[in-house]
Design a protein around this motif. Structure first.
Motif, PDB file in Angstrom:
ATOM      1  N   LYS A  23      19.216   7.024   6.958  1.00  0.00           N
ATOM      2  CA  LYS A  23      19.278   7.095   4.907  1.00  0.00           C
ATOM      3  C   LYS A  23      18.576   7.071   4.493  1.00  0.00           C
ATOM      4  CE  LYS A  23      22.791   3.863   7.234  1.00  0.00           C
ATOM      5  NZ  LYS A  23      24.197   4.620   7.441  1.00  0.00           N
ATOM      6  N   ASP A  24      18.454   6.666   3.160  1.00  0.00           N
ATOM      7  CA  ASP A  24      17.272   6.937   2.704  1.00  0.00           C
ATOM      8  C   ASP A  24      16.574   5.562   2.333  1.00  0.00           C
ATOM      9  OD1 ASP A  24      19.226   6.113   0.823  1.00  0.00           O
ATOM     10  OD2 ASP A  24      18.266   7.075  -1.028  1.00  0.00           O
ATOM     11  N   TYR A  25      17.080   4.555   2.595  1.00  0.00           N
ATOM     12  CA  TYR A  25      16.878   3.041   2.796  1.00  0.00           C
ATOM     13  C   TYR A  25      16.196   2.275   4.053  1.00  0.00           C
ATOM     14  CZ  TYR A  25      21.474   2.306   3.425  1.00  0.00           C
ATOM     15  OH  TYR A  25      22.515   2.146   4.370  1.00  0.00           O
ATOM     16  N   TRP A  26      15.270   2.064   4.535  1.00  0.00           N
ATOM     17  CA  TRP A  26      15.211   1.027   5.577  1.00  0.00           C
ATOM     18  C   TRP A  26      14.635  -0.320   5.195  1.00  0.00           C
ATOM     19  CZ3 TRP A  26      10.617  -0.579   5.408  1.00  0.00           C
ATOM     20  CH2 TRP A  26       9.017   0.119   4.682  1.00  0.00           C
ATOM     21  N   LEU A  27      15.042  -0.549   4.290  1.00  0.00           N
ATOM     22  CA  LEU A  27      14.073  -2.319   4.222  1.00  0.00           C
ATOM     23  C   LEU A  27      15.571  -3.225   5.118  1.00  0.00           C
ATOM     24  CD1 LEU A  27      13.231  -2.256   0.668  1.00  0.00           C
ATOM     25  CD2 LEU A  27      11.868  -2.691   2.684  1.00  0.00           C
ATOM     26  N   TYR A  28      15.192  -3.640   5.611  1.00  0.00           N
ATOM     27  CA  TYR A  28      15.605  -5.489   7.046  1.00  0.00           C
ATOM     28  C   TYR A  28      14.502  -6.379   6.731  1.00  0.00           C
ATOM     29  CZ  TYR A  28      19.170  -3.796   9.911  1.00  0.00           C
ATOM     30  OH  TYR A  28      19.985  -2.696  10.060  1.00  0.00           O
ATOM     31  N   ARG A  29      15.808  -7.642   6.748  1.00  0.00           N
ATOM     32  CA  ARG A  29      15.009  -8.929   6.663  1.00  0.00           C
ATOM     33  C   ARG A  29      13.551  -8.882   8.246  1.00  0.00           C
ATOM     34  NH1 ARG A  29      16.356 -14.533   7.916  1.00  0.00           N
ATOM     35  NH2 ARG A  29      15.613 -15.659   6.478  1.00  0.00           N
ATOM     36  N   ASP A  30      12.731  -9.770   8.133  1.00  0.00           N
ATOM     37  CA  ASP A  30      11.971 -10.316   8.771  1.00  0.00           C
ATOM     38  C   ASP A  30      11.173  -9.169   9.464  1.00  0.00           C
ATOM     39  OD1 ASP A  30      13.108 -13.367   8.640  1.00  0.00           O
ATOM     40  OD2 ASP A  30      14.228 -12.458   9.698  1.00  0.00           O
ATOM     41  N   ILE A  31      10.862  -8.053   8.662  1.00  0.00           N
ATOM     42  CA  ILE A  31       9.924  -6.912   9.050  1.00  0.00           C
ATOM     43  C   ILE A  31       8.661  -7.091   9.191  1.00  0.00           C
ATOM     44  CG2 ILE A  31      11.746  -5.671  10.610  1.00  0.00           C
ATOM     45  CD1 ILE A  31      11.440  -4.080   7.925  1.00  0.00           C
ATOM     46  N   VAL A  32       7.566  -6.825   9.605  1.00  0.00           N
ATOM     47  CA  VAL A  32       6.263  -7.071   8.809  1.00  0.00           C
ATOM     48  C   VAL A  32       6.558  -5.443   7.924  1.00  0.00           C
ATOM     49  CG1 VAL A  32       3.941  -7.039   9.378  1.00  0.00           C
ATOM     50  CG2 VAL A  32       5.911  -8.108  10.696  1.00  0.00           C
ATOM     51  N   VAL A  33       5.792  -5.384   6.983  1.00  0.00           N
ATOM     52  CA  VAL A  33       5.501  -4.473   6.040  1.00  0.00           C
ATOM     53  C   VAL A  33       4.127  -3.965   5.154  1.00  0.00           C
ATOM     54  CG1 VAL A  33       8.202  -3.572   5.792  1.00  0.00           C
ATOM     55  CG2 VAL A  33       6.505  -5.338   4.175  1.00  0.00           C
ATOM     56  N   ARG A  34       3.496  -3.044   5.257  1.00  0.00           N
ATOM     57  CA  ARG A  34       2.258  -2.521   4.438  1.00  0.00           C
ATOM     58  C   ARG A  34       2.211  -2.455   3.358  1.00  0.00           C
ATOM     59  NH1 ARG A  34      -0.408  -0.213   7.968  1.00  0.00           N
ATOM     60  NH2 ARG A  34      -1.348  -2.174   9.101  1.00  0.00           N
ATOM     61  N   ILE A  35       2.381  -3.674   2.009  1.00  0.00           N
ATOM     62  CA  ILE A  35       1.802  -3.035   0.428  1.00  0.00           C
ATOM     63  C   ILE A  35       1.327  -1.698   0.601  1.00  0.00           C
ATOM     64  CG2 ILE A  35       1.335  -3.610  -1.455  1.00  0.00           C
ATOM     65  CD1 ILE A  35       1.799  -6.775  -0.019  1.00  0.00           C
ATOM     66  N   ILE A  36       1.829  -0.408  -0.361  1.00  0.00           N
ATOM     67  CA  ILE A  36       0.785   0.902  -0.288  1.00  0.00           C
ATOM     68  C   ILE A  36       0.438   1.138  -1.537  1.00  0.00           C
ATOM     69  CG2 ILE A  36       1.263   1.222   1.519  1.00  0.00           C
ATOM     70  CD1 ILE A  36       3.514   3.755   0.489  1.00  0.00           C
ATOM     71  N   ASN A  37       1.594  -0.316  -2.521  1.00  0.00           N
ATOM     72  CA  ASN A  37       1.100  -0.052  -3.956  1.00  0.00           C
ATOM     73  C   ASN A  37      -0.516  -0.724  -4.270  1.00  0.00           C
ATOM     74  OD1 ASN A  37       0.515   0.230  -6.827  1.00  0.00           O
ATOM     75  ND2 ASN A  37       3.194  -0.791  -7.226  1.00  0.00           N
TER      76      ASN A  37
END
Length: 142
Positions: A21-35
């Motif tokens: 799918k073209d979306y992948w967000l999930y609650r309670d995962i760790v992400v890195r901000i790349i903006n």
């Protein structure tokens, strides 16, 4: 931005194939901000936890401390998934959430990380099967 209108991405119609799918967000995962432009780069490369998925492509995240001694975490931001990337655990044994493919949504434990080809061997939590996934298809659990 890659959104629903892109034909490159196909929805999973439940027939068992593992198209992404073209979306992948999930609650309670760790992400890195790349903006880099957000707040003059103040949050660039900072880690955050997805607090709430607002729609398929947007999340409310809480920025983590930049180091153990720093008291600079806690900011709440609303970001598009294009401003975020997955965070891969540094070592085996860590728990992750699978973000795409036929095992999307499942939790697993990292058995082995292969930095050369950006893949990991994972053991699914629910049925102990061992699978191999690309780094971009999973993220560390908070």
């Amino acid at each position: 931005k890659k959104h629903k209108s892109d034909n490159k991405y196909k929805e999973d119609d439940g027939d068992g194939d593992d198209k992404k799918k073209d979306y992948w967000l999930y609650r309670d995962i760790v992400v890195r901000i790349i903006n880099k432009k957000l707040s003059n780069g103040q949050y660039y490369k900072r880690k955050a936890i997805v607090d709430k998925v607002i729609d398929k492509y947007e999340a409310r995240v809480e920025v983590l401390e930049s180091s153990r001694k720093a008291k600079d975490g806690g900011d709440i931001l609303r970001l598009d998934q294009d401003d975020l990337e997955t965070v891969i655990p540094k070592e085996a044994g860590e728990k992750i959430r699978i973000l795409s493919g036929k095992h999307r949504g499942k939790k697993a434990k990292v058995l082995r990380l292969t930095k050369e080809d950006y893949r990991a061997e994972l053991r699914l939590t629910d049925d102990d099967r061992v699978i191999t996934l690309d780094y971009e298809d999973f993220s560390m659990l908070a």
